[in-house]
Design a protein around this motif. Structure first.
Motif, PDB file in Angstrom:
ATOM      1  N   LYS A 130      30.677  38.035  71.520  1.00 38.41           N
ATOM      2  CA  LYS A 130      31.033  37.039  70.239  1.00 38.41           C
ATOM      3  C   LYS A 130      29.881  35.503  71.133  1.00 38.41           C
ATOM      4  N   GLU A 131      29.478  35.510  72.194  1.00 38.67           N
ATOM      5  CA  GLU A 131      29.030  35.081  72.988  1.00 38.67           C
ATOM      6  C   GLU A 131      27.739  35.002  73.045  1.00 38.67           C
ATOM      7  N   ILE A 132      27.143  36.248  72.198  1.00 34.44           N
ATOM      8  CA  ILE A 132      25.087  36.558  73.363  1.00 34.44           C
ATOM      9  C   ILE A 132      25.131  36.128  71.712  1.00 34.44           C
ATOM     10  N   LEU A 156      24.470  38.107  79.302  1.00 31.91           N
ATOM     11  CA  LEU A 156      25.748  38.829  78.995  1.00 31.91           C
ATOM     12  C   LEU A 156      25.521  40.065  77.904  1.00 31.91           C
ATOM     13  N   ARG A 157      24.085  40.776  77.516  1.00 30.63           N
ATOM     14  CA  ARG A 157      24.113  41.623  76.754  1.00 30.63           C
ATOM     15  C   ARG A 157      24.586  43.128  77.861  1.00 30.63           C
ATOM     16  N   ALA A 158      24.291  42.567  79.952  1.00 30.06           N
ATOM     17  CA  ALA A 158      24.210  43.807  80.763  1.00 30.06           C
ATOM     18  C   ALA A 158      25.896  43.691  80.834  1.00 30.06           C
ATOM     19  N   LEU A 159      26.591  42.907  81.087  1.00 29.51           N
ATOM     20  CA  LEU A 159      27.711  42.497  80.872  1.00 29.51           C
ATOM     21  C   LEU A 159      28.845  43.721  79.895  1.00 29.51           C
ATOM     22  N   VAL A 160      27.934  43.734  78.356  1.00 29.64           N
ATOM     23  CA  VAL A 160      28.581  44.312  76.893  1.00 29.64           C
ATOM     24  C   VAL A 160      28.431  45.588  77.492  1.00 29.64           C
TER      25      VAL A 160
END
Length: 430
Positions: free
Chosen positions: A56-58, A73-77
């Protein structure tokens, strides 16, 4: 199959019940595996929530031009997606290990089942009929002149090997008449529904009633993967496999006359003479699918159904409740009916009538929907021989034998034999 929730809430009670069957405590290993599985699921759910929040934060990071945060955030997802997939795979493997562990454990005995190690600890409930007093030495069935003409073990051995028989003439007719008599009695007097089923079944059907995975060596499997049924309990009980029936559908009472096939693994040297223990035989099998509150009463009713057949044939018998050490894998309580065999001078099993509670239903996922609403519940299943046809033939021959080598047949069979009441010493119906 056992209810994991019951084991979590009552581990000591579970182990105590299995101890009555001679097994060491099982709950520590089961609960440890269950805890590990649940921990994997919990962690996967935590990571999924974290991934969803990051997803949601991306968009917000992209919108405000925060490229560094966007990439983080993309790497975390992506990382969480891989971790979740790994945890779910591990949880799935642990779940299968848990199911396999539970599938190997027998049913818990009912509280009224006597403790004991083997058949010597079974408890007699009642007897019916007085063994006949012979004025000559009674023979075993295969020694009686009237039967010898129709029992050909030599040809059967040539055709198929040991533990088979070829029946012919009067013996074959009496064997068939017995099955017809049993069916008619159960249908007309006991309200059972006659059913015809296959004798080849899928592996999951054998699992459903408890023959697999532990007792595969006791049955025969084809090259195509089908299994030959050891009893019509397998097919009749599995009619509700995977079903959710309405409460008003219960009880369902079935009866079927089928060929049965057993390898008799572990029976080397037992009952090698005659047709008492065969690889291929016939049985008239009863199965009931009931509401849980009715299963104990149904067990008594089914036992009585089998006893009535013997009484109509005039065959003395005794009924025993099996002890914990002699009871079958899926049974919660078993009544054995043993018929008197003068040739052996002892009572021998002719029927086993068992209530399994929800043990088989859990393996089959067979449930009913309560009439008043609420979650589906597991049905209870029961099964029993009504009766083993070949063993009943043996009892008819041995109890009806005469000094001249003939056999007097039960009056109840006359309508199925064109009025015949005897087998002469030459092997003819008369």
């Amino acid at each position: 199959m056992h209810d994991i929730r019951f084991i979590r809430e009552h581990p000591e009670e579970f182990d105590a019940a299995l101890a009555r069957r001679g097994l060491p405590p099982q709950s520590p290993a089961i609960l440890a595996l269950d805890a590990e599985r649940r921990a994997k699921i919990t962690e996967a759910e935590r990571l999924l929530a974290e991934r969803n929040a990051a997803s949601k934060e991306i968009g917000a990071a992209k919108a405000r031009g925060d490229e560094a945060e966007f990439e983080r955030l993309r790497a975390l997802v992506a990382a969480r997606k891989e971790e979740i997939a790994q945890l779910e795979e591990e949880a799935k493997a642990l779940d299968q290990r848990l199911r396999d562990m539970l599938a190997e454990l027998p049913n818990l005995p009912a509280p009224d089942v006597p403790d004991g190690a083997d058949e010597n600890d079974n408890v007699e409930i009642r007897r019916w009929g007085e063994p006949r007093a012979f004025d000559f030495e009674p023979k075993e069935h295969f020694e009686i002149p009237a039967a010898q003409q129709g029992l050909d073990f030599e040809t059967a051995a040539k055709l198929s090997g040991a533990r088979f028989v070829v029946m012919s003439g009067a013996i074959a007719r009496v064997h068939r008449a017995l099955a017809q008599f049993m069916l008619e009695t159960h249908i007309a007097e006991h309200g059972l529904t006659e059913t015809w089923t296959p004798v080849l079944v899928r592996e999951e059907m054998m699992f459903g009633t408890g023959q697999l995975p532990k007792f595969g060596e006791d049955s025969y499997q084809t090259r195509d993967g089908w299994w030959l049924i050891p009893t019509a309990e397998v097919t009749l009980t599995n009619i509700v496999n995977g079903c959710i029936v309405e409460e008003g559908y219960l009880p369902r009472r079935y009866v079927a006359h089928t060929q049965c096939f057993r390898s008799e693994a572990g029976s080397a040297g037992k009952d090698v003479r005659g047709m008492l223990r065969q690889h291929q035989f016939e049985k008239v099998e009863m199965v009931s699918i009931t509401h849980p509150e009715e299963s104990d009463a149904e067990h008594q009713r089914m036992t009585r159904c089998a006893e009535v057949v013997l009484e109509k044939l005039g065959l003395p018998y005794r009924t025993v409740i099996l002890c914990t050490g002699d009871m079958g894998f899926s049974a919660r309580r078993t009544h054995d009916i043993e018929v008197w065999l003068p040739g052996q001078g002892k009572y021998r099993e002719i029927s086993s009538v068992s209530t399994c509670g929800d043990f088989q239903a859990r393996r089959m996922n067979a449930r009913f929907r309560p009439a008043g609403g609420g979650k589906p519940e597991y049905v209870h299943t029961l099964n029993g021989s009504g009766l083993a046809v070949g063993r009943t033939l043996i009892a008819v021959l041995e109890n009806g034998q005469e000094a001249d080598g003939s056999v007097t047949l039960p009056e109840a069979l006359a309508p199925f034999l064109g009025g015949a009441r005897r087998i002469t010493s030459e092997g003819e119906l008369a």
